[in-house]
Design an enzyme around this catalytic site. Structure first.
Site, PDB file in Angstrom:
ATOM      1  N   GLU A 335       0.825  -1.214   0.000  1.00  0.00           N
ATOM      2  CA  GLU A 335       0.000   0.000   0.000  1.00  0.00           C
ATOM      3  C   GLU A 335       0.860   1.265   0.000  1.00  0.00           C
ATOM      4  O   GLU A 335       0.605   2.213   0.729  1.00  0.00           O
ATOM      5  CB  GLU A 335      -0.966  -0.005   1.190  1.00  0.00           C
ATOM      6  CG  GLU A 335      -1.953  -1.171   1.132  1.00  0.00           C
ATOM      7  CD  GLU A 335      -3.034  -1.135   2.203  1.00  0.00           C
ATOM      8  OE1 GLU A 335      -2.795  -0.554   3.283  1.00  0.00           O
ATOM      9  OE2 GLU A 335      -4.122  -1.695   1.955  1.00  0.00           O
ATOM     10  N   ASP A 414      -8.365  -9.168   4.136  1.00  0.00           N
ATOM     11  CA  ASP A 414      -8.178  -7.985   4.973  1.00  0.00           C
ATOM     12  C   ASP A 414      -9.219  -7.864   6.073  1.00  0.00           C
ATOM     13  O   ASP A 414     -10.130  -7.033   5.965  1.00  0.00           O
ATOM     14  CB  ASP A 414      -8.212  -6.740   4.073  1.00  0.00           C
ATOM     15  CG  ASP A 414      -7.627  -5.519   4.760  1.00  0.00           C
ATOM     16  OD1 ASP A 414      -7.281  -5.623   5.945  1.00  0.00           O
ATOM     17  OD2 ASP A 414      -7.509  -4.480   4.100  1.00  0.00           O
ATOM     18  N   GLU A 442     -12.544  -1.925  12.368  1.00  0.00           N
ATOM     19  CA  GLU A 442     -12.594  -1.263  11.061  1.00  0.00           C
ATOM     20  C   GLU A 442     -13.716  -1.819  10.186  1.00  0.00           C
ATOM     21  O   GLU A 442     -14.481  -1.061   9.592  1.00  0.00           O
ATOM     22  CB  GLU A 442     -11.247  -1.421  10.342  1.00  0.00           C
ATOM     23  CG  GLU A 442     -11.270  -0.838   8.935  1.00  0.00           C
ATOM     24  CD  GLU A 442      -9.932  -0.947   8.213  1.00  0.00           C
ATOM     25  OE1 GLU A 442      -8.969  -1.487   8.784  1.00  0.00           O
ATOM     26  OE2 GLU A 442      -9.863  -0.471   7.061  1.00  0.00           O
TER      27      GLU A 442
END
Ligand code: GCW
Length: 734
Positions: A335, A414, A442
């Site tokens: 990323e 993820d 998240e």
């Protein structure tokens, strides 16, 4: 990229996030699982603390505090030199070696050593438990109760600290009847929280990346947070769960954060000083480009001697300042973070470079396996993000230094609410591994939704990567020997704490933090039993109106809350139907035409990702048997993972007997009903538990219900419009 948390909730139509802090810490943090009341059983006793060392001082201070609050008495005898500061609260000063404490005692917490144990330890209490005379190690302890005296013995100070909190959990039971001797040791050596906290406020991610609990407790607007009491309280809470390592900055290391390694090292040393008395070692996320961005070198090539020298010297300075520094955590070539690929080197070259610098000081490098191409073309169906970690790392098995810990997210993609367990775990027997969980919610409701995650984590820990009857993931991490040599690993989680009054935004999200520490200490614990511990500590019976109702309600709200969340969000393991702006709430096609590699491929005929070897991306081939066969077959694949592995027609019949499309409708209606029931149950605790806790949870359950309805209606409507298949039960779909 996503919006910071405040904007994100406004965008989601949720209530304003009053936990988001702009002014630093809240002055009155909630006691969480250590309210004064839980120290009553201990604090009403006559206690002797025996031994010397910083963590024995912590134990002594805890007992002093408990006795000061509840009328007990504490003495201390020291074997060897003490690092104790002046005694607090008028407690007796340490006694010289061998001198008995005055009068009888109810509890002895003693460090074993070359010197005799104090006479207050009843004969027989020091004997090893039957069948377990192995060493207690640095963190283990022995507990027993003989002749009316409760005894905790340890060989190292940290063991005594964990023994103390064991007694706190036992409560009054620690002081009744006889208790046979039992040795307690952590199953996992390192039990670590990763804070994704930024030092400087990031323009997109804010003070804490994926933080849902206000500001950072470590940092504030470019500098240290400064609330030292809060940090000590945090260390204390974590010690009570068994956590013994923390990384204090985000794995995405930006300009200010990079400097923690060099000219901002004093800030890190200060945190280490604050957390050391609780047995917690501090780790740092570092940028792989540090030799360039901090050292002024033209390269960060791991095979360049200048680079090696730079890391050696920099690391030497870190240890000169923080002798018990834990090590480095690295997100490389992921990323946008720099890594060894820039120089044509692989992850083993990169990790071993840092490992070499750390090894002579006893440090470790946690090297993350979360590596994938985040700039892909959604049109290209041959690439599969789920494959990436295995493809990058499995060929490197056996090449990592012994003090490298390869940190693997529990699933191949993820942190989704439902994923298969990562195939990397089975693929790297010659590598030390850490499994990474996400306590910060998240993808599980961002601490606006009640979602008790321990059942998810237990499923991961209980998974058998090589199939039954082989070892579980927990066994692998605990170093249970398999065909290859013993190589134990860590459990790591992304933290969910901020400077919010309730630490986690949602008071019930404290249960996740607590459960993480406990499962890292003992990954075989039952999540419901861990929840009971948390309830007993956080809502002690004498402090609530109706303890039975409180227990029953919290179980009703939390036990199944992860599966409830799963029901009203993305179905059958397909994942990533979240709003890409912040990952809160539905966005069914939010990622469908993006570069992030997370697609569901819904069309008019069906949905799901074909990851088979026969016709798909071949991901199923990354598993050893039996999973390679189980996942390959739509008939054998578990329902909850069907759409992770297969693209199936809406009419495909699940093992449960219903079609995929009907399952989607049914679970989404059921999920919302369950949230409604959770909210109603909680309502009954008004006036029974602390008003502040009640109000905060009630507010969040209102929002959870609103959001669950939004999920239900968007998902159901989307699939109805795609498939044209009506709900068999005729419920309202838009
Ligand atoms: O899930 C993603 C998050 C990123 C995070 C990344 C990671 C720290 O959305 O915010 O970056 O995972 O694990 O590195």
């Amino acid at each position: 990229m996503s919006l910071p948390v405040t904007a994100q909730h406004a965008a989601a139509g949720g209530p304003a996030d009053e936990t988001a802090s702009t002014t630093g810490a809240d002055p009155t943090p909630h006691a969480a699982w250590l309210p004064p009341e839980v120290f009553r059983p201990l604090g009403t006793r006559r206690v002797l603390v025996h031994g010397a060392g910083l963590l024995v001082d912590t134990v002594f201070a805890e007992v002093v505090r408990a006795c000061a609050g509840h009328g007990g008495r504490v003495d201390r005898s020291a074997a060897g030199p003490s690092s104790a500061a002046a005694p607090e609260h008028g407690a007796a000063p340490p006694r010289p070696e061998g001198e008995p404490a005055a009068g009888p005692v109810d509890l002895v917490l003693a460090l074993r050593g070359p010197h005799p144990l104090p006479p207050a330890v009843p004969p027989g209490a020091a004997a090893a438990p039957a069948g377990d005379d192995g060493p207690l190690g640095d963190e283990g302890f022995l507990s027993t109760r003989v002749d009316g005296v409760t005894v905790v013995l340890a060989d190292a100070p940290a063991g005594l600290l964990y023994g103390l909190f064991h007694l706190v959990r036992l409560g009054e039971a620690a002081f009744t009847g006889d208790r046979p001797a039992r040795a307690h040791r952590p199953a996992l050596r390192r039990r670590m929280l990763d804070h994704w906290d930024n030092v400087a406020v990031h323009p997109d991610m804010g003070q804490v990346e994926r933080g849902y609990a206000g500001g950072s407790i470590f940092w504030h607007d470019g500098g240290p947070n400064g609330d030292r009491d809060r940090l000590r309280a945090y260390g204390r809470l974590l010690a009570a769960t068994g956590v013994n390592a923390i990384s204090v900055n985000n794995v995405n290391v930006h300009a200010t954060e990079a400097r923690l390694l060099t000219d901002r090292l004093d800030d890190v040393a200060d945190l280490a000083d604050l957390l050391r008395p609780y047995g917690i070692r501090v780790h740092l996320s570092v940028t792989f480009a540090a030799p360039v961005v901090l050292g002024g070198l033209p390269t960060a090539d791991p095979l360049d001697d200048r680079v090696r020298d730079w890391w050696d010297e920099t690391t030497r300075r870190v240890y000169a300042r923080i002798p018990d520094f834990g090590g480095y955590l690295v997100k490389a070539d992921s990323e946008g973070q720099p890594g060894p690929a820039t120089y044509g080197r692989d992850h083993a070259d990169g990790a071993n470079l840092l490992a070499g610098a750390l090894a002579r000081h006893g440090g470790v490098v946690h090297w993350r396996a979360f590596v994938y191409d985040h700039r892909r073309d959604w049109r290209d169906r041959s690439i599969d993000r789920a494959r990436a970690a295995y493809d990058h790392f499995a060929p490197l098995d056996g090449r990592f230094a012994d003090n490298v810990v390869l940190q693997v997210k529990y699933g191949p993609v993820d942190f989704q609410p439902r994923e298969p367990v990562s195939p990397v775990i089975a693929a790297m027997p010659a590598t030390r591994l850490a499994v990474e969980l996400q306590v910060t919610q998240e993808y599980t409701g961002q601490q606006w939704h009640a979602c008790y995650l321990a059942p998810l984590w237990s499923e991961v820990l209980d998974f058998r990567p090589w199939g039954p009857p082989e070892r579980t993931v927990a066994d692998v991490l605990a170093g249970v020997p398999g065909p290859e040599p013993r190589r134990d690993g860590d459990l790591v989680a992304v933290a969910n704490v901020g400077d919010d009054r309730f630490w986690c935004g949602h008071p019930l999200a404290q249960a996740n933090l607590y459960a993480f520490g406990r499962l890292a200490w003992d990954p075989y614990l039952d999540p419901a039993a861990v929840l009971d511990e948390w309830i007993d500590l956080t809502f002690p019976a004498p402090t609530v109106g109706d303890p039975a109702l409180v227990r029953e309600t919290l179980h009703a709200v939390l036990d199944d809350s992860w599966r409830t969340y799963e029901r009203y969000t993305a179905p059958l393991g397909v994942g990533f139907m979240v709003d890409p702006d912040g990952h809160y709430g539905p966005g069914v096609d939010g990622y469908e035409y993006s570069r992030w590699g997370t697609y569901h491929y819904a069309d008019r005929d069906g949905v799901g990702v074909d990851r088979t070897r026969a016709t798909g991306t071949g991901f199923t081939g990354q598993y050893p048997p039996p999973w390679s066969q189980v996942y390959e077959s739509p008939e054998r694949c578990p329902d909850e993972l069907l759409l992770f592995f297969h693209h199936v027609p809406y009419g495909h019949v699940l093992h449960s007997g219903v079609t995929v499309i009907q399952h989607i409708y049914d679970t989404h209606f059921a999920g919302v009903e369950q949230v409604g029931a959770m909210r109603d149950r909680w309502g009954r605790l008004a006036g029974v538990v602390d008003q502040g806790v009640h109000d905060r949870v009630a507010e969040r359950l209102d929002e959870q219900l609103r959001c669950a309805i939004e999920w239900r209606d968007q998902i159901n409507t989307y699939f109805f419009r795609k498939s044209g298949v009506p709900d068999a039960r005729g419920r309202r779909i838009y």
